[in-house]
Design an enzyme around this catalytic site. Structure first.
Site, PDB file in Angstrom:
ATOM      1  N   TYR A   2      -5.855 -18.271  -2.240  1.00 23.26           N
ATOM      2  CA  TYR A   2      -6.520 -16.763  -1.853  1.00 23.26           C
ATOM      3  C   TYR A   2      -7.160 -18.120  -0.297  1.00 23.26           C
ATOM      4  CZ  TYR A   2      -5.708 -13.327  -5.186  1.00 23.26           C
ATOM      5  OH  TYR A   2      -5.308 -12.050  -5.073  1.00 23.26           O
ATOM      6  N   TYR A  12     -10.208 -12.065 -12.771  1.00 25.02           N
ATOM      7  CA  TYR A  12      -8.791 -11.723 -12.902  1.00 25.02           C
ATOM      8  C   TYR A  12      -8.006 -11.955 -13.782  1.00 25.02           C
ATOM      9  CZ  TYR A  12      -5.535 -13.075  -9.006  1.00 25.02           C
ATOM     10  OH  TYR A  12      -4.417 -12.797  -7.875  1.00 25.02           O
ATOM     11  N   HIS A  47       0.698 -17.981 -15.030  1.00 24.92           N
ATOM     12  CA  HIS A  47       0.235 -18.646 -13.589  1.00 24.92           C
ATOM     13  C   HIS A  47      -1.448 -18.920 -14.605  1.00 24.92           C
ATOM     14  CE1 HIS A  47       1.789 -18.559  -9.894  1.00 24.92           C
ATOM     15  NE2 HIS A  47       2.967 -18.983 -11.004  1.00 24.92           N
ATOM     16  N   LYS A  53      -5.383  -5.355  -9.062  1.00 22.68           N
ATOM     17  CA  LYS A  53      -5.520  -4.123  -9.689  1.00 22.68           C
ATOM     18  C   LYS A  53      -5.525  -3.256 -10.000  1.00 22.68           C
ATOM     19  CE  LYS A  53      -8.713  -7.698 -12.495  1.00 22.68           C
ATOM     20  NZ  LYS A  53      -7.468  -7.899 -12.856  1.00 22.68           N
ATOM     21  N   PRO A  64      -5.923  -4.989  -2.454  1.00 23.65           N
ATOM     22  CA  PRO A  64      -4.944  -5.166  -2.809  1.00 23.65           C
ATOM     23  C   PRO A  64      -5.470  -6.597  -4.335  1.00 23.65           C
ATOM     24  CG  PRO A  64      -4.418  -5.089  -0.970  1.00 23.65           C
ATOM     25  CD  PRO A  64      -5.331  -4.030  -1.010  1.00 23.65           C
TER      26      PRO A  64
HETATM   27  C1  LIG Z   1       1.985  -4.086  -0.814  1.00 25.43           C
HETATM   28  C2  LIG Z   1       0.637  -3.620  -2.353  1.00 25.43           C
HETATM   29  C3  LIG Z   1       0.891  -4.287  -3.422  1.00 25.43           C
HETATM   30  C4  LIG Z   1      -0.214  -4.552  -3.950  1.00 25.43           C
HETATM   31  N1  LIG Z   1      -0.310  -5.204  -4.652  1.00 25.43           N
HETATM   32  C5  LIG Z   1      -1.064  -5.268  -6.174  1.00 25.43           C
HETATM   33  C6  LIG Z   1      -1.066  -6.102  -6.874  1.00 25.43           C
HETATM   34  O1  LIG Z   1      -0.983  -7.463  -6.669  1.00 25.43           O
HETATM   35  N2  LIG Z   1      -1.491  -6.128  -8.267  1.00 25.43           N
HETATM   36  C7  LIG Z   1      -1.831  -5.443  -8.596  1.00 25.43           C
HETATM   37  O2  LIG Z   1      -1.824  -4.732  -9.962  1.00 25.43           O
HETATM   38  N3  LIG Z   1      -1.211  -4.131  -7.886  1.00 25.43           N
HETATM   39  C8  LIG Z   1      -0.785  -3.876  -6.750  1.00 25.43           C
HETATM   40  N4  LIG Z   1      -1.482  -2.581  -6.021  1.00 25.43           N
HETATM   41  C9  LIG Z   1      -0.951  -1.442  -6.299  1.00 25.43           C
HETATM   42  C10 LIG Z   1       0.315  -0.826  -7.430  1.00 25.43           C
HETATM   43  O3  LIG Z   1       1.274  -1.337  -6.581  1.00 25.43           O
HETATM   44  C11 LIG Z   1      -0.565   0.133  -8.130  1.00 25.43           C
HETATM   45  O4  LIG Z   1      -1.827   0.797  -8.815  1.00 25.43           O
HETATM   46  C12 LIG Z   1       1.209   0.763  -8.912  1.00 25.43           C
HETATM   47  O5  LIG Z   1       1.615   1.254  -8.075  1.00 25.43           O
HETATM   48  C13 LIG Z   1      -0.082   2.074  -9.880  1.00 25.43           C
HETATM   49  O6  LIG Z   1       1.210   2.791 -10.046  1.00 25.43           O
HETATM   50  P1  LIG Z   1       1.225   4.475 -10.254  1.00 25.43           P
HETATM   51  O7  LIG Z   1       2.211   4.505 -11.538  1.00 25.43           O
HETATM   52  O8  LIG Z   1       0.164   4.809 -10.411  1.00 25.43           O
HETATM   53  O9  LIG Z   1       1.835   4.934  -8.371  1.00 25.43           O
HETATM   54  P2  LIG Z   1       2.924   4.405  -8.016  1.00 25.43           P
HETATM   55  O10 LIG Z   1       3.200   3.662  -8.422  1.00 25.43           O
HETATM   56  O11 LIG Z   1       2.292   5.589  -7.023  1.00 25.43           O
HETATM   57  O12 LIG Z   1       3.940   6.113  -8.481  1.00 25.43           O
HETATM   58  C14 LIG Z   1       3.780   7.506  -8.205  1.00 25.43           C
HETATM   59  C15 LIG Z   1       4.471   8.431  -8.303  1.00 25.43           C
HETATM   60  O13 LIG Z   1       4.642   9.015  -8.099  1.00 25.43           O
HETATM   61  C16 LIG Z   1       5.673   9.458  -7.512  1.00 25.43           C
HETATM   62  N5  LIG Z   1       5.135  11.043  -6.092  1.00 25.43           N
HETATM   63  C17 LIG Z   1       4.352  11.336  -5.985  1.00 25.43           C
HETATM   64  N6  LIG Z   1       4.406  12.381  -5.597  1.00 25.43           N
HETATM   65  C18 LIG Z   1       5.141  13.607  -6.107  1.00 25.43           C
HETATM   66  C19 LIG Z   1       5.659  14.193  -6.978  1.00 25.43           C
HETATM   67  N7  LIG Z   1       5.116  15.242  -5.904  1.00 25.43           N
HETATM   68  N8  LIG Z   1       6.435  14.921  -8.029  1.00 25.43           N
HETATM   69  C20 LIG Z   1       6.345  14.302  -8.536  1.00 25.43           C
HETATM   70  N9  LIG Z   1       6.588  12.809  -8.061  1.00 25.43           N
HETATM   71  C21 LIG Z   1       5.648  12.357  -7.120  1.00 25.43           C
HETATM   72  C22 LIG Z   1       5.927   8.976  -6.734  1.00 25.43           C
HETATM   73  O14 LIG Z   1       7.348   8.483  -5.768  1.00 25.43           O
HETATM   74  C23 LIG Z   1       5.610   7.286  -7.135  1.00 25.43           C
HETATM   75  O15 LIG Z   1       7.023   7.096  -7.756  1.00 25.43           O
HETATM   76  C24 LIG Z   1      -0.676  -3.013  -4.607  1.00 25.43           C
HETATM   77  C25 LIG Z   1      -0.103  -2.311  -3.817  1.00 25.43           C
HETATM   78  C26 LIG Z   1       0.945  -1.866  -2.391  1.00 25.43           C
HETATM   79  C27 LIG Z   1       1.201  -1.082  -1.831  1.00 25.43           C
END
Ligand SMILES: Cc1cc2nc3c(=O)[nH]c(=O)nc-3n(C[C@H](O)[C@H](O)[C@H](O)COP(=O)(O)OP(=O)(O)OC[C@H]3O[C@@H](n4cnc5c(N)ncnc54)[C@H](O)[C@@H]3O)c2cc1C
Length: 394
Positions: free
Chosen positions: A204, A388, A75, A300, A296
């Site tokens: 948006y 963005y 996009h 980011k 969200p």
């Molecule tokens: C509805 C929604 C919409 C979003 N939209 C956007 C968007 O459009 N753009 C964007 O950039 N971001 C968006 N985000 C945010 C994005 O999803 C997160 O920032 C992203 O998932 C971060 O990745 P991460 O790997 O740091 O954490 P997570 O994806 O949370 O991964 C962490 C992992 O650790 C595991 N874990 C937890 N505790 C333990 C433990 N004790 N032992 C072992 N494993 C464990 C979890 O199960 C998980 O698999 C959105 C979030 C939500 C909820």
């Protein structure tokens, strides 16, 4: 008890943990990934969908971008809607060719799991009782259970990629961690629908009844969000209430509105800003949502997580290859700086586009004036566009 050893133990198989494991593999560094959920759960969790240019470039460079290339929707712009009008912001033109790509987080995770499995390096799902020990010593350990067998994993470093509710951040002594937090007085009700997108770009919208966002996941699936109360009960939102509300908030004077379809998933997302500093304690490094959460609106979260592990992967490579610890020493400061820039942008987008009970008529007129300035000033549009699509990973 089974005892094993690796160079880097990674807690969490979300986007941050999986990408870090892949980057370390490319640098010839051993790692073990320990995840407490099942593989199906991790893949099916519906979350982010907007990838910054830097995330797309990284996925391509490290060889996990083939499906993204084929199926991702590039996009070059975004629509901002208010007072019944949609206004296009041409991000690609304003940023010298940078854009966002719509590609579901679950697809990113699927591609990274496939890449990990192909390397043959360990990736343990469904690990129980995960705990980290001796994080400030020379030989940190991760303890967990796999199919009832106790495991002790000794390593040089631990990467805490276990999200906001994980166990790594709480393992850092409270006195060593400064946290900053802001809760917002509203939440998002999000749906996935089997309906072709009726707009070529995300929309948006600020409406008198609150914020709404039109986005998509593929040429057949739309993803839409409605601002709602923080204590909203999803059972109060049957499909025949969701669609009229979405249409009311998104419809523009030219007749544009989302196309209806069967709703396949719905959920409520709270809105929170959170930062933990520093992102390192001893031999534990926090990355992604374990260290910071953004509302969200600015899309980011996933992208910050990718920037973190890109930095951490390069720093660990310099450490192992050349004995150069500068990257590890500056990992936190550089990450905190990027995080606060993303916090500022996400807060700004959120406050410009949402209404709350405390929004008085003055605030609403000020929001409209801000949007009016945004769509009529090239400088303001450039500022939105460069934030963005995301700045270079640094
Ligand atoms: C509805 C929604 C919409 C979003 N939209 C956007 C968007 O459009 N753009 C964007 O950039 N971001 C968006 N985000 C945010 C994005 O999803 C997160 O920032 C992203 O998932 C971060 O990745 P991460 O790997 O740091 O954490 P997570 O994806 O949370 O991964 C962490 C992992 O650790 C595991 N874990 C937890 N505790 C333990 C433990 N004790 N032992 C072992 N494993 C464990 C979890 O199960 C998980 O698999 C959105 C979030 C939500 C909820």
């Amino acid at each position: 008890m089974r005892q094993t050893r690796t160079q880097v133990a990674i807690v969490g198989a979300g986007p941050a943990g999986l990408m870090l494991g892949h980057l370390l593999h490319l640098h010839g560094i051993d790692s073990v990934i320990v995840e407490n959920r099942t593989q199906e759960y991790v893949i099916e969790r519906v979350r982010a969908g907007v990838l910054e240019q830097g995330t797309v470039d990284l996925m391509r460079e490290v060889g996990v971008g083939d499906r993204l290339e084929r199926e991702g929707l590039r996009h070059s712009g975004v629509y901002i809607a208010f007072n019944g009008q949609r206004h296009h912001i041409d991000m690609e033109e304003l940023t010298g060719g940078r854009a966002i790509t719509v590609y579901g987080q679950n697809e990113v995770v699927k591609d990274l799991i496939d890449a990990r499995v192909a390397t043959g390096r360990p990736l343990h799902f469904d690990a129980r009782g995960v705990a980290v020990h001796d994080i400030d010593g020379e030989r940190p350990r991760v303890m967990f259970r796999l199919a009832e067998e106790e495991q002790e994993l000794t390593c040089d470093f631990i990467a805490g990629c276990d999200g906001f509710h994980g166990i790594c951040r709480p393992a850092i002594p409270l006195a060593q961690l400064q946290t900053y937090e802001r809760e917002y007085p509203f939440a998002w009700l999000g749906i996935l629908a089997n309906a072709p997108p009726s707009s070529d770009e995300l929309v948006y919208s600020l409406h008198e009844r609150g914020f709404a966002l039109f986005s998509m996941r593929s040429p057949r699936v739309t993803r839409l969000y409605l601002q709602c109360a923080t204590d909203e009960d999803i059972d109060n939102w049957p499909d025949d209430r969701i669609w009229p509300e979405l249409k009311t908030r998104l419809r523009t004077a030219d007749g544009w509105e989302p196309i209806e379809g069967s709703i396949t998933q719905k959920g409520i997302t709270p809105m929170r800003s959170f930062v933990a500093e520093p992102m390192r304690y001893g031999r534990l490094f926090l990355a992604g949502d374990a260290a910071h959460i953004v509302p969200p609106t600015g899309a980011k979260g996933l992208n910050l997580a990718m920037a973190d592990v890109w930095r951490l992967g390069s720093a660990l490579a310099a450490h192992y290859r050349d004995g150069d610890g500068r990257g590890l020493d500056t990992y936190s400061d550089r990450g905190v700086r990027r995080t606060w820039r993303a916090q500022r942008f996400s807060w700004w987008m959120t406050s410009m586009l949402h209404r709350s009970d405390s929004t008085n008529p003055f605030d609403h007129r000020r929001q409209i004036a801000e949007l009016d300035y945004l769509i009529s000033s090239r400088a303001a549009m450039t500022s939105l566009a460069e934030n963005y699509v995301g700045t270079q990973f640094d």
